[in-house]
Design an enzyme around this catalytic site. Structure first.
Site, short mmCIF file in Angstrom:
data_model
loop_
_atom_site.label_atom_id
_atom_site.label_comp_id
_atom_site.label_asym_id
_atom_site.label_seq_id
_atom_site.Cartn_x
_atom_site.Cartn_y
_atom_site.Cartn_z
N ASN A 32 51.04 38.39 42.41
CA ASN A 32 50.62 37.32 41.73
C ASN A 32 51.09 37.57 40.56
O ASN A 32 50.30 37.36 38.95
CB ASN A 32 48.81 37.23 41.53
CG ASN A 32 47.82 36.20 40.99
OD1 ASN A 32 47.15 35.99 40.24
ND2 ASN A 32 48.45 34.85 41.81
N GLY A 36 54.03 36.75 32.40
CA GLY A 36 54.63 38.20 32.18
C GLY A 36 55.70 39.40 32.84
O GLY A 36 55.73 39.74 32.44
N HIS A 37 54.90 38.45 33.76
CA HIS A 37 56.33 39.79 34.86
C HIS A 37 57.23 39.43 35.19
O HIS A 37 58.09 40.74 34.95
CB HIS A 37 54.78 39.92 36.42
CG HIS A 37 54.20 40.71 36.78
ND1 HIS A 37 52.64 39.30 36.84
CD2 HIS A 37 53.40 41.73 36.69
CE1 HIS A 37 52.25 39.97 37.39
NE2 HIS A 37 51.77 41.21 37.17
N LYS A 149 53.04 46.38 27.71
CA LYS A 149 51.99 46.69 27.39
C LYS A 149 50.85 46.44 27.35
O LYS A 149 50.01 46.78 27.00
CB LYS A 149 52.63 46.50 26.24
CG LYS A 149 53.34 47.50 25.39
CD LYS A 149 53.99 47.21 24.43
CE LYS A 149 55.57 48.10 23.84
NZ LYS A 149 55.32 47.48 22.02
N SER A 186 47.43 37.40 32.63
CA SER A 186 46.99 38.24 33.73
C SER A 186 46.70 37.66 35.37
O SER A 186 46.29 36.37 34.75
CB SER A 186 45.13 38.98 33.50
OG SER A 186 44.87 39.75 34.23
N SER A 187 46.57 38.31 35.85
CA SER A 187 46.53 38.09 37.65
C SER A 187 44.62 37.37 36.98
O SER A 187 44.42 36.65 37.73
CB SER A 187 46.11 38.75 37.96
OG SER A 187 48.18 39.33 38.14
N ARG A 188 44.02 38.32 36.30
CA ARG A 188 42.45 38.55 36.65
C ARG A 188 41.77 36.99 36.12
O ARG A 188 41.03 36.23 35.94
CB ARG A 188 41.89 39.57 35.97
CG ARG A 188 42.22 40.33 37.06
CD ARG A 188 41.18 41.64 36.54
NE ARG A 188 41.40 42.91 37.45
CZ ARG A 188 41.97 43.75 37.70
NH1 ARG A 188 42.57 44.04 36.56
NH2 ARG A 188 42.03 44.38 39.33
#
Ligand code: PAF
Length: 279
Positions: A32, A36-37, A149, A186-188
């Site tokens: 997902n 960031g990734h 981080k 964030s994936s969330r």
């Protein structure tokens, strides 16, 4: 990009790339993928010649009742993003490949790192993370590995694991990538309703207020933490913690000049968000 779903397939491919002596850079993820990734993937390229990403939603690091089942699985979109980012190999095993029998041996982080912050609120989580990261290190045998981080305590635990167990792997931390309003990607975040998404940047705002207060010389750490917790609670959040800690060991700072990091975790509706800023 080459996609592998078996350990043997990945290992065979890594052996032949770059004349048999590749400098392998590993970026483990649970998929997902967001910006960031992708920033980590680009950064990875600077550290070696063969970039290996992994996608595996690791059951071991989820507690009963957490979001393992509903964790977003977006394999095709992830592959497109990784390809576009120039990743060489993707390792995306299923559970039977990673855990062909129940995992017997585990990597257990020491209590002083694990018994605080997220480890306190998610007992067993970092044991699950350390165990799967150790397995991924053994599988891909990278010289370098990158972690964001945003998961500050995770990064610290992995750094300590590598040092204590003499793994010949350099660990590199990637800066947190944020939306324009400050919310850490964030994936969330995908779980948030529109109203919650509008509220979510409060977490980062409160952390930035603490950092600003620390920079003006405010030393009342408990006062600053409590005020932020109250601010979250009165806006409808369920805070787990807001904590001012020493960067070096994530304990309460004992020296006035210790570099600090401010960390928080709180639930907004049913979504648990975390964030941190180095002060
Ligand atoms: O940060 C994550 O996505 C996971 O905790 C990791 C490091 C990939 C281990 O499953």
């Amino acid at each position: 990009m080459h996609i592998h779903d078996t350990i043997a397939g990945l290992r065979a491919a890594l052996k032949v790339s770059h004349g048999g002596t590749p400098r392998i850079v590993l970026v483990p993820t649970m998929g997902n993928l967001h910006e960031g990734h992708i920033a980590l993937m680009r950064q990875a390229r600077e550290h070696g010649d063969t970039v290996v990403a992994t996608i595996f939603v690791n059951r071991l690091q989820f507690r009963p009742g957490e979001d393992f089942e509903k964790y977003p699985r977006t394999f095709q979109a992830d592959c497109d993003k990784l390809s576009a980012a120039g990743v060489d190999h993707l390792f995306a095993p299923d559970e039977a490949e990673m855990y062909p029998r129940p995992q017997g041996f585990h990597v257990v982080p020491p209590a002083e790192l694990d018994g605080t912050l997220d480890g306190e609120f998610r007992p067993g989580h970092f044991k699950g993370v350390a165990t799967v990261v150790m397995k991924l290190f053994q599988i891909a045998q990278p010289q370098v590995a990158l972690f964001g981080k945003k998961d500050y305590q995770q990064l610290m635990i992995i750094r300590n694991m590598v040092a204590d167990l003499n793994l010949p792997i350099a660990i590199v931390g990637g800066e947190t990538v944020r939306a324009e309003d400050g919310l850490a990607l964030s994936s969330r975040n995908g779980y948030l309703s529109a109203t919650e998404r509008a509220e979510a940047p409060r977490l980062n705002r409160l952390l930035r207020e603490i950092v600003a207060a620390l920079r003006t010389g405010n030393r009342d750490h408990a006062g600053l933490e409590n005020k932020a917790v109250a601010g979250l609670a009165s806006a409808g959040w369920q805070p787990d913690y807001v904590a001012i800690r020493a960067q070096v060991d994530l304990q309460r700072p004992t020296k006035d000049d210790a570099p600090l990091v401010v960390l928080a975790a709180a639930r907004l509706g049913s979504t648990r968000l975390i964030d941190n800023i180095e002060a």
